[in-house]
Design a protein around this motif. Structure first.
Motif, PDB file in Angstrom:
ATOM      1  N   LEU A   6      -2.759  -6.846   4.763  1.00 20.64           N
ATOM      2  CA  LEU A   6      -1.798  -5.678   4.178  1.00 20.64           C
ATOM      3  C   LEU A   6      -0.843  -5.631   4.915  1.00 20.64           C
ATOM      4  O   LEU A   6       0.372  -5.577   4.343  1.00 20.64           O
ATOM      5  N   ALA A   7      -0.766  -5.504   6.197  1.00 16.62           N
ATOM      6  CA  ALA A   7       0.478  -5.543   7.093  1.00 16.62           C
ATOM      7  C   ALA A   7       1.463  -6.646   6.753  1.00 16.62           C
ATOM      8  O   ALA A   7       2.673  -6.485   6.690  1.00 16.62           O
ATOM      9  N   LYS A   8       1.103  -7.736   6.543  1.00 15.73           N
ATOM     10  CA  LYS A   8       1.874  -9.077   6.455  1.00 15.73           C
ATOM     11  C   LYS A   8       2.164  -8.928   4.915  1.00 15.73           C
ATOM     12  O   LYS A   8       3.410  -9.370   4.538  1.00 15.73           O
ATOM     13  N   SER A 128       3.274  11.094   9.739  1.00 18.38           N
ATOM     14  CA  SER A 128       2.578  11.156   8.493  1.00 18.38           C
ATOM     15  C   SER A 128       3.274  10.026   7.542  1.00 18.38           C
ATOM     16  O   SER A 128       2.638   9.545   6.637  1.00 18.38           O
ATOM     17  N   LEU A 129       4.337   9.836   7.701  1.00 18.92           N
ATOM     18  CA  LEU A 129       4.950   8.681   7.120  1.00 18.92           C
ATOM     19  C   LEU A 129       4.263   7.202   7.194  1.00 18.92           C
ATOM     20  O   LEU A 129       4.001   6.575   6.361  1.00 18.92           O
ATOM     21  N   SER A 134       0.867   3.055   4.929  1.00 13.11           N
ATOM     22  CA  SER A 134      -0.265   2.360   4.826  1.00 13.11           C
ATOM     23  C   SER A 134      -1.226   2.576   3.772  1.00 13.11           C
ATOM     24  O   SER A 134      -2.031   1.661   3.158  1.00 13.11           O
ATOM     25  N   ALA A 135      -1.456   3.773   3.393  1.00 13.56           N
ATOM     26  CA  ALA A 135      -2.054   4.204   2.282  1.00 13.56           C
ATOM     27  C   ALA A 135      -1.636   3.440   0.961  1.00 13.56           C
ATOM     28  O   ALA A 135      -2.504   2.990   0.262  1.00 13.56           O
ATOM     29  N   CYS A 136      -0.381   3.580   0.739  1.00  9.73           N
ATOM     30  CA  CYS A 136       0.197   3.206  -0.406  1.00  9.73           C
ATOM     31  C   CYS A 136      -0.181   1.387  -0.641  1.00  9.73           C
ATOM     32  O   CYS A 136      -0.412   0.861  -1.480  1.00  9.73           O
ATOM     33  N   ALA A 137      -0.100   0.951   0.704  1.00 14.24           N
ATOM     34  CA  ALA A 137      -0.259  -0.559   0.888  1.00 14.24           C
ATOM     35  C   ALA A 137      -1.820  -1.067   0.396  1.00 14.24           C
ATOM     36  O   ALA A 137      -2.021  -1.963  -0.319  1.00 14.24           O
ATOM     37  N   SER A 138      -2.543   0.060   0.886  1.00 18.45           N
ATOM     38  CA  SER A 138      -4.045  -0.202   0.599  1.00 18.45           C
ATOM     39  C   SER A 138      -4.544   0.065  -0.762  1.00 18.45           C
ATOM     40  O   SER A 138      -5.304  -0.561  -1.470  1.00 18.45           O
TER      41      SER A 138
END
Length: 199
Positions: A6-8, A128-129, A134-138
């Motif tokens: 996800l990070a990539k 929180s950002l 991260s939540a959006c990516a997941s």
């Protein structure tokens, strides 16, 4: 997909597909996720505003410098604001936090100058950002964090009483031709060896 993948794959979206809207279920989940964001002593000195109304979104876009187009194209705009009244914050934690947390604030933070206290409060919103992106990516939601906004104008438009707009995040679905996505433009980061140390 694991978190490393996800990070990539996540990136700051520069162009959105205006015809693809986030579902109400997705927005409801994101709201709950944001409400669970971590903060020092569970201080939660924030307010998050989700905007889907096109007229209001366009008004905010007009005071967002070079971010205007992406805001207008995006499904939603999320404004992250911080409590700007220290007395209001102190009342809030007194009513909602355990005695130990309030004592920590009173002992270590309250004696500091107002500017330092407000800086500490802002740092909590930035925590929180990272959680939100991260939540959006997941959830396969594209996002664009933006500090390039006219903060005072946002405050006036949204009538933020006791709060100050810090930054905003556009969310939605990328334009398939967005040139900033990793499949077109490789991610650029400093070498791991330069930024990570182990002892």
């Amino acid at each position: 997909m694991n978190f490393l993948d996800l990070a990539k794959s996540r990136y700051t979206t520069k162009s959105y597909n205006p015809n693809k809207r986030a579902t109400e279920q997705t927005i409801t989940e994101l709201k709950e996720i944001l409400s669970l964001s971590p903060s020092s002593i569970n201080s939660q000195p924030w307010k998050f505003i989700f905007i889907s109304d096109e007229r209001l979104k366009s008004e905010l876009a007009s005071v967002s410098y070079f971010n205007q187009q992406k805001i207008n194209e995006a499904s939603h705009l999320v404004v992250f604001s911080v409590i700007d009244d220290i007395q209001q914050f102190e009342n809030q934690i007194k009513q909602n936090l355990p005695e130990g947390s309030v004592n920590y604030y009173n002992q270590f933070l309250k004696p500091k100058p107002e500017a330092e206290i407000k800086s500490w409060l802002e740092h909590q919103v930035y925590l929180s950002l990272g959680f939100f992106l991260s939540a959006c990516a997941s959830m396969n939601i594209d996002s664009s964090p933006m500090e390039g906004i006219k903060n005072e104008e946002y405050g006036k438009i949204l009538q933020l009483d006791g709060y100050k707009a810090l930054f905003a995040v556009a969310i939605g679905s990328r334009n398939p031709e967005d040139s900033n996505q990793p499949s077109i433009k490789a991610k650029s980061r400093l070498p791991l060896e330069q930024t990570i140390q182990s002892f």
